[in-house]
Design an enzyme around this catalytic site. Sequence first.
Site, PDB file in Angstrom:
ATOM      1  N   LYS A  52      13.452  56.452  67.079  1.00 15.39           N
ATOM      2  CA  LYS A  52      14.680  56.156  66.315  1.00 15.39           C
ATOM      3  C   LYS A  52      15.906  55.891  67.199  1.00 15.39           C
ATOM      4  O   LYS A  52      16.743  55.069  66.845  1.00 15.39           O
ATOM      5  CB  LYS A  52      14.988  57.302  65.352  1.00 15.39           C
ATOM      6  CG  LYS A  52      13.993  57.405  64.209  1.00 15.39           C
ATOM      7  CD  LYS A  52      14.365  58.514  63.255  1.00 15.39           C
ATOM      8  CE  LYS A  52      13.286  58.685  62.212  1.00 15.39           C
ATOM      9  NZ  LYS A  52      13.615  59.656  61.173  1.00 15.39           N
TER      10      LYS A  52
ATOM     11  N   ASP B  52      17.670  57.274  56.408  1.00 16.16           N
ATOM     12  CA  ASP B  52      17.449  58.731  56.381  1.00 16.16           C
ATOM     13  C   ASP B  52      18.640  59.459  55.759  1.00 16.16           C
ATOM     14  O   ASP B  52      18.473  60.341  54.909  1.00 16.16           O
ATOM     15  CB  ASP B  52      17.271  59.264  57.814  1.00 16.16           C
ATOM     16  CG  ASP B  52      15.850  59.095  58.331  1.00 16.16           C
ATOM     17  OD1 ASP B  52      14.909  59.024  57.516  1.00 16.16           O
ATOM     18  OD2 ASP B  52      15.686  59.031  59.566  1.00 16.16           O
TER      19      ASP B  52
END
Length: 284
Positions: A71, A107
């Site tokens: 990420k 997220d």
Amino acid sequence: MIYSTKTLKMAVMGDPIDHSLSPFMHGAVIEKHGFDALYIPVRVAPDETARFAGSAAFLGFCGFNATMPHKLRLLDIVDELDEKASAYQSVNTVRIRDGKLTGSNTDVDGLMTALDRREVPVRGADVMIIGAGGVAGALVRGFSARGASSVKVLNRTLSKARAVAEGIPGASALVMDKENLSETASGADLIVNCTPLGMAGVQEDFTDLSFLDDTKAFVTDLVYNPWQTSFLKYAEKRGLETMNGMPMLICQGLLSFQLFTDLRLDLQEEYDYLYPLCRERLSL
Ligand code: NAP
């Protein structure tokens, strides 16, 4: 299913990746609607992030999700960051159009949507975050941006908590010891476990949960396998409201799917469809 060059190709990449529920979840949405699309898991070693990203573009994928440990690396690999990835400094979603990779982040909005569904207020809340890894970093920025009154980051490694909290309005860092856990929890409105402690396949778990004895906070664990971690079990026994990681997983997944495909879904309807399916899948 017979695929063609028009088939929308998507993936989730990470290492490890076998545990990921994303292929099941996206596959269920594709199957339900009969979309001409596929979504596959790909194990990508930590130093192969750029190679995978280039390959996905070359193969004509419309996007991919990224999980540990990619990420943060993707921040420097994609061609551009959208507003969310830029604000939260983490990329879990990459949209590809004409070979151009745009990094995004679902997220944070995934967790915020899940909290909204439970009517947990974030604005003005004192938030306690346990852990200072990739997800915690994005969430600290997300909670601060949404007007949390304070965001306290507690981590085993203090330097990482400091790095995550640095420069973020309302955020501060503490080492994760018994005293700090208890003191922070007692003043918190919302506690979020962003460590893998208690997760299936992980040997370690919280050894002492008594810091939950003197709090009235809403308690969230990002882990969803097992369905109820010892952390959530303890909180529930103390009469606290709890939420596991599944609502966040589903909400972020649906937001990513829309970004990849430009298809518009009824998010409420899809959530209600996926939640019991995913729950059942985990108990297989
Ligand atoms: P990460 O970058 O590897 O960070 C892990 C964090 O946990 C670090 O702060 C680490 O502390 C801490 N930690 C690990 N083992 C520990 C131990 N034994 N004792 C104390 N602290 C420990 O992971 P991540 O990507 O942020 O993910 C964190 C968790 O969130 C994972 O369980 C992941 O599956 C889950 N997650 C869920 C969703 C969802 O949609 N539900 C989405 C994303 C992630 P140190 O800094 O000291 O090493």
